[in-house]
Design a protein around this motif. Structure first.
Motif, PDB file in Angstrom:
ATOM      1  N   GLU A  39       0.813  -1.207   0.000  1.00  0.00           N
ATOM      2  CA  GLU A  39       0.000   0.000   0.000  1.00  0.00           C
ATOM      3  C   GLU A  39       0.848   1.259   0.000  1.00  0.00           C
ATOM      4  O   GLU A  39       0.380   2.326  -0.414  1.00  0.00           O
ATOM      5  N   HIS A  41       2.021   4.113  -3.035  1.00  0.00           N
ATOM      6  CA  HIS A  41       1.297   5.297  -3.478  1.00  0.00           C
ATOM      7  C   HIS A  41       1.638   6.497  -2.599  1.00  0.00           C
ATOM      8  O   HIS A  41       1.966   6.359  -1.419  1.00  0.00           O
ATOM      9  N   VAL A  83      -3.833   4.412   0.921  1.00  0.00           N
ATOM     10  CA  VAL A  83      -4.856   3.602   0.276  1.00  0.00           C
ATOM     11  C   VAL A  83      -5.228   2.439   1.189  1.00  0.00           C
ATOM     12  O   VAL A  83      -4.483   2.082   2.100  1.00  0.00           O
ATOM     13  N   SER A 113      -4.290  -2.266  -2.687  1.00  0.00           N
ATOM     14  CA  SER A 113      -3.418  -1.956  -3.811  1.00  0.00           C
ATOM     15  C   SER A 113      -3.120  -3.230  -4.596  1.00  0.00           C
ATOM     16  O   SER A 113      -2.844  -4.279  -4.002  1.00  0.00           O
ATOM     17  N   THR A 144       0.416   0.062 -10.834  1.00  0.00           N
ATOM     18  CA  THR A 144      -0.090  -0.252  -9.497  1.00  0.00           C
ATOM     19  C   THR A 144      -1.278   0.658  -9.211  1.00  0.00           C
ATOM     20  O   THR A 144      -1.165   1.881  -9.291  1.00  0.00           O
ATOM     21  N   GLY A 192      -4.208   1.882  -6.577  1.00  0.00           N
ATOM     22  CA  GLY A 192      -4.547   1.975  -5.161  1.00  0.00           C
ATOM     23  C   GLY A 192      -5.942   2.532  -4.986  1.00  0.00           C
ATOM     24  O   GLY A 192      -6.355   3.450  -5.710  1.00  0.00           O
ATOM     25  N   ARG A 250      -8.856   3.805  -1.966  1.00  0.00           N
ATOM     26  CA  ARG A 250      -9.145   4.137  -0.575  1.00  0.00           C
ATOM     27  C   ARG A 250     -10.626   4.449  -0.437  1.00  0.00           C
ATOM     28  O   ARG A 250     -11.163   5.276  -1.180  1.00  0.00           O
TER      29      ARG A 250
END
Length: 718
Positions: free
Chosen positions: A40, A43, A47, A50, A128, A130, A132
């Motif tokens: 995670e 980023h 987030v 991920s 990648t 992410g 949230r």
């Protein structure tokens, strides 16, 4: 984990399900992908989940703004059409149903269509992603004695939830949910609740009627609340009086400070072109104000007379009346977290039967019903052939020969229980109005603590689809049952929609216990309960665990039964306070269906319905009025007003906070005529819009549209 990320089964990409917010959306790629969990901390922003995939493009079915930062987090650019050279990037896409961030190393370009936002990498690479959740939970619960001075210490800790004291706290994702408060013998604060030293003090007399109205200020300013004689706000070297007209002046401080923060934050991490900043006629050094500590900055804000800034301010969204009673202390964090204007009325105006308001709130024997036309009928006519309308009106014929929304009860069964205290709160200047305390408020959301707690407890769910159940328990009302066709008209959200007719008592019990996101009930209700094919199901007496999250009980006199649904497990719903005529009840049901499908919350949906139907005032919201069943494509809730009847068009767009897209969110009207950002809540005025621009705008999503002819919908325009 609150977020699930799965490969799409019928297309290339991912399905992202946020179980807390009950949202789901799709991210498309240029090839089939298998997500691999990744750290995670890959980023720049935090987030919850991920994953890494290999792809040449990322696309979401939403028009959004793409923000690009360098590997060290420096903001490089922001927009919806641009290209970037080779490099390592952190990219954010907003709005999306969750916070969405990308991290990759490759040159790329950003483009948008009428419905999508796309990021194309020059060559396929590992990306990648992410996510949230926009959901925010309290850090803990403060226990406190409920005397006013002890409660002041607890209210002083509401601002501990703020993630910054800079003007960026005007963004909803940087405020955080205030810690909860509950009565206790001693004052106890959890370790995770740490006070912020903002340097702001709020001085009020140690009494509930003075403390409750400042809870939103205490939260937003991270202020210490202390006892004193003359209500005021203080900082180092300055003082701002909250007298005379204490409650009005607290509301003005909240609106003015929030507005100025939204303007000043354009000097910080998000230097966007903000419409409100460009149109302000105040000669203030926003860059200098941004850099000041909170208390000093607030002092300079309040040096500006409210009368100077008032014409620039949008209509605030919510006023909450909290009765000055120690029983209401647990509601304070929720009220503050909504940045509600707060009033604390010591006295209330009772609403009595026979008032000549034409709304028919009290349909007991001889009481008035809503004014009806000669061919209309009331759904709760109690079998009589002639029922008098509103005070002074002529009798209304046809009642008893047509279907009713109330059960076939005798005339002795009135709409209002004899022990119910109906009250008429003072009018508000805001869009929405909530009531905390004893009594049934006319034209306001009856807010309850258990419903607000369920907002926080809306955690993991087993299904990722949105479930809607339409129940019609009277064959003569099946026209409204066609509202099922209005749910699920979304390409971003998957709906499971079921229509059931003529349920027995046991079938209705099973239905209410089921895990349904929204129940749209059409049928009969009276003080015996919900009428079923065999007998009544009385929710106030039944040993029932309710699983239905939200509801519309579109039947006569459904307040009591709806309130019972909230007490037994629902978050909130829309109910009636009187008999309702069949035709407008059907109209309202269809309007609410479309609004809930478009992502509106209960309070705002009813507000819009009332604009179209005067009979909408016979309905109120019970429980958590902020409840939604899905998110709108735009994030915020949007109502379009088309002024005039020919091109070029003039539009006014009302944008309301909604769910995670709370006050302070940014929005941009996608008309092609204006690229400015506006903050929420807001009124956006656009002029000289061509037919082509209007058509493209209305094609973006299904929106309520008010014209000179009344309410229509964006998908009805050609």
């Amino acid at each position: 984990m609150s977020i699930d990320i799965d490969p799409l089964s019928e297309a290339a990409g991912l399905t992202v399900t946020d179980h807390i917010e009950n949202t789901q959306f799709e991210v498309y790629t240029d090839r089939s992908v298998e997500p691999v969990a990744s750290p995670e901390d890959a980023h720049y922003f935090p987030v919850d989940a991920s994953v890494t995939v290999e792809t040449g493009s990322i696309e979401i079915p939403r028009v959004a703004v793409v923000e690009t930062r360098s590997g060290d987090g420096t903001l490089l650019t922001r927009g919806d059409s641009y290209a970037m050279p080779a490099g390592a990037y952190h990219v954010g896409i907003d709005p999306a149903p969750t916070k969405l961030y990308l991290s990759f190393e490759a040159p790329f370009s950003v483009s948008t269509t009428e419905r999508t936002t796309r990021i194309d990498l020059d060559v396929a690479a590992e990306v990648t992603l992410g996510f949230r959740s926009l959901h925010q939970v309290p850090a803990g619960t403060i226990e406190t004695p409920t005397d006013p001075e002890s409660l002041m210490d607890a209210v002083s800790l509401l601002g501990s939830a703020l993630q910054t004291t800079s003007p960026e706290r005007s963004f909803p994702t940087l405020r955080g949910h205030p810690p909860l408060i509950e009565p206790g013998d001693e004052f106890r604060v959890p370790d995770r609740v740490e006070p912020l030293d903002s340097g702001v003090r709020i001085v009020v007399p140690p009494e509930y009627r003075s403390l409750y109205p400042v809870v939103s200020l205490a939260y937003y300013f991270a202020a210490d609340v202390v006892p004193g004689d003359a209500p005021r706000i203080e900082g180092d070297g300055w003082m701002h009086s909250l007298e005379p007209d204490f409650e009005r002046r607290t509301a003005e401080v909240l609106r003015q400070a929030f507005h100025f923060d939204c303007l000043a934050r354009t000097e910080g991490f998000y230097p966007v072109d903000l419409h409100e900043r460009e149109t302000t006629d105040l000669d203030l050094d926003w860059g200098r104000l941004y850099d000041l500590p909170l208390a000093e900055r607030l002092g300079e804000y309040l040096d500006v007379p409210f009368e100077r800034v008032e014409p620039e301010l949008p209509q605030w969204t919510l006023t909450t009346d909290v009765r000055p009673d120690p029983d209401n202390v647990e509601m304070l964090p929720f009220v503050a977290g909504e940045l509600s204007i707060v009033r604390s009325p010591e006295t209330v105006t009772p609403a009595t039967a026979g008032e000549a308001d034409g709304l028919g709130f009290f349909r007991g024997p001889g009481a008035g019903a809503a004014t009806l036309g000669p061919d209309e009928f009331v759904r709760g006519a109690a079998g009589s052939e002639l029922t008098r309308g509103a005070a002074g009106s002529e009798p209304t014929r046809g009642i008893g020969t047509e279907p009713t929304r109330g059960a076939d009860a005798s005339s002795e069964r009135g709409a209002v229980p004899t022990d119910a205290d109906f009250i008429r709160p003072e009018p508000v200047d805001t869009v929405e109005h909530a009531w905390v305390g004893a009594g049934v408020p006319l034209d306001a959301n009856k807010a309850t603590l258990d419903a607000y707690h369920r907002r926080l407890e809306a955690g993991a769910v087993e299904q990722s689809r949105i479930s809607v159940l339409v129940v019609c328990n009277d064959e003569q009302m099946r026209e409204e049952g066609e509202v099922a066709d209005l749910y699920g008209l979304r390409d971003m959200v998957q709906f499971d929609i079921e229509v059931r007719h003529d349920l027995t008592r046991e079938e209705m019990r099973e239905t209410l216990e089921s895990d349904v996101d929204f129940l749209h009930y059409i049928g009969h209700v009276d003080d015996r309960g919900m009428q079923c094919t065999d007998e009544y199901l009385d929710l106030t007496a039944a040993d029932l665990d309710v699983g239905v999250s939200a509801f519309l009980l579109n039947a006569c006199q459904s307040y009591q039964q709806g309130e019972a649904l909230v007490h037994r497990g629902s978050r909130g719903g829309i109910v009636t306070l009187s008999d309702v005529a069949n035709s407008p009840a059907t109209q309202l049901g269809r309007i609410v269906a479309r609004l809930m499908n478009s992502g509106f919350n209960l309070r705002t949906a009813l507000h819009v319905a009332k604009r179209e139907l005067i009979t909408g005032h016979q309905y109120i919201v019970v429980g958590d009025g902020g409840t939604t069943i899905c998110q709108s494509r735009s994030g915020a809730a949007v109502v379009v007003n088309i002024n005039g009847e020919e091109t070029p068009w003039n539009l006014s767009i009302e944008v309301y906070p909604n769910g995670p897209y709370g006050s302070g969110s940014l929005t941009t009207p996608n008309t092609g005529s204006d690229s400015s950002n506006y903050y929420v809540p807001g009124d956006v005025d656009l002029s000289n819009i061509s037919d082509q621009q209007l058509g493209k705008f209305l094609n973006l999503e299904v929106l309520p549209v008010f014209t000179t002819s009344g309410l229509s919908w964006s998908d009805e325009f050609e």
